[in-house]
Design a protein around this motif. Structure first.
Motif, PDB file in Angstrom:
ATOM      1  N   ASP A 171       5.666   4.354   0.824  1.00  0.00           N
ATOM      2  CA  ASP A 171       6.492   3.541  -0.073  1.00  0.00           C
ATOM      3  C   ASP A 171       7.751   4.298  -0.493  1.00  0.00           C
ATOM      4  N   ALA A 172       7.612   5.596  -0.755  1.00  0.00           N
ATOM      5  CA  ALA A 172       8.778   6.408  -1.133  1.00  0.00           C
ATOM      6  C   ALA A 172       9.796   6.440   0.007  1.00  0.00           C
ATOM      7  N   LEU A 173       9.329   6.613   1.228  1.00  0.00           N
ATOM      8  CA  LEU A 173      10.235   6.635   2.383  1.00  0.00           C
ATOM      9  C   LEU A 173      10.929   5.287   2.582  1.00  0.00           C
ATOM     10  N   THR A 174      10.169   4.209   2.412  1.00  0.00           N
ATOM     11  CA  THR A 174      10.744   2.864   2.550  1.00  0.00           C
ATOM     12  C   THR A 174      11.796   2.617   1.479  1.00  0.00           C
ATOM     13  N   LEU A 175      11.488   2.977   0.236  1.00  0.00           N
ATOM     14  CA  LEU A 175      12.449   2.787  -0.849  1.00  0.00           C
ATOM     15  C   LEU A 175      13.682   3.660  -0.649  1.00  0.00           C
ATOM     16  N   ASP A 176      13.492   4.875  -0.171  1.00  0.00           N
ATOM     17  CA  ASP A 176      14.611   5.772   0.132  1.00  0.00           C
ATOM     18  C   ASP A 176      15.564   5.101   1.120  1.00  0.00           C
ATOM     19  N   GLU A 177      15.032   4.550   2.189  1.00  0.00           N
ATOM     20  CA  GLU A 177      15.859   3.856   3.186  1.00  0.00           C
ATOM     21  C   GLU A 177      16.556   2.645   2.578  1.00  0.00           C
ATOM     22  N   TRP A 178      15.834   1.887   1.750  1.00  0.00           N
ATOM     23  CA  TRP A 178      16.416   0.694   1.120  1.00  0.00           C
ATOM     24  C   TRP A 178      17.575   1.082   0.211  1.00  0.00           C
TER      25      TRP A 178
END
Length: 146
Positions: free
Chosen positions: A49-56
């Motif tokens: 989730d942290a990686l996904t939010l970082d990309e977003w």
């Protein structure tokens, strides 16, 4: 400590299949807090989730960059916005909680932002977090997004 729960409108739409609607609101609130020169910690449920939010966040409001990093990245004191699934390493004013529980370290923040998503399962988890804050002697403020 101030705790605000943002209740999403029933017609809240996710911006993409990978990003829940309340994450988009979290990014908007993060951008506002950053413009007010606050240091922000966004807690996610897990590393993915942290990686996904970082990309977003790299794609969010392309005309306005929001300096952010994951644990171990960026400058020594960290960027103004840190995204992690682990406790924060630096002192920050604002916690945006995207995890499913109230973290043990929540009291370290002056402000906490929580969400009440439309999904019934996530809404039930938000109710549990609300009750947890009440047990800590904190009366959360309810905010509507409609």
């Amino acid at each position: 400590m101030q705790v605000r729960f943002y209740q999403l409108a029933e017609d809240a739409k996710a911006p993409s299949p990978d990003i829940p609607a309340h994450w988009q609101l979290a990014c908007q609130l993060c951008a506002e807090a950053y413009r007010q020169q606050q240091r922000i910690f966004i807690l996610t449920a897990n590393e993915q989730d942290a990686l996904t939010l970082d990309e977003w966040l790299w794609q969010f409001e392309p005309e306005r960059f929001i300096p952010h990093n994951l644990p171990g990245e960026g400058p020594a004191r960290g960027a103004p916005v840190e995204i992690s699934w682990q406790p924060p390493r630096q002192q920050r004013q604002l916690l945006i909680n995207l995890s499913r529980e109230v973290p043990d370290f929540a009291r370290r923040f002056a402000q906490v932002i929580e969400f009440v998503p439309v999904d019934e399962r996530l809404k039930a988890e938000a109710r549990t977090r609300y009750k947890h804050y009440r047990q800590l002697g904190i009366t959360p403020e309810m905010m509507s997004t409609s």
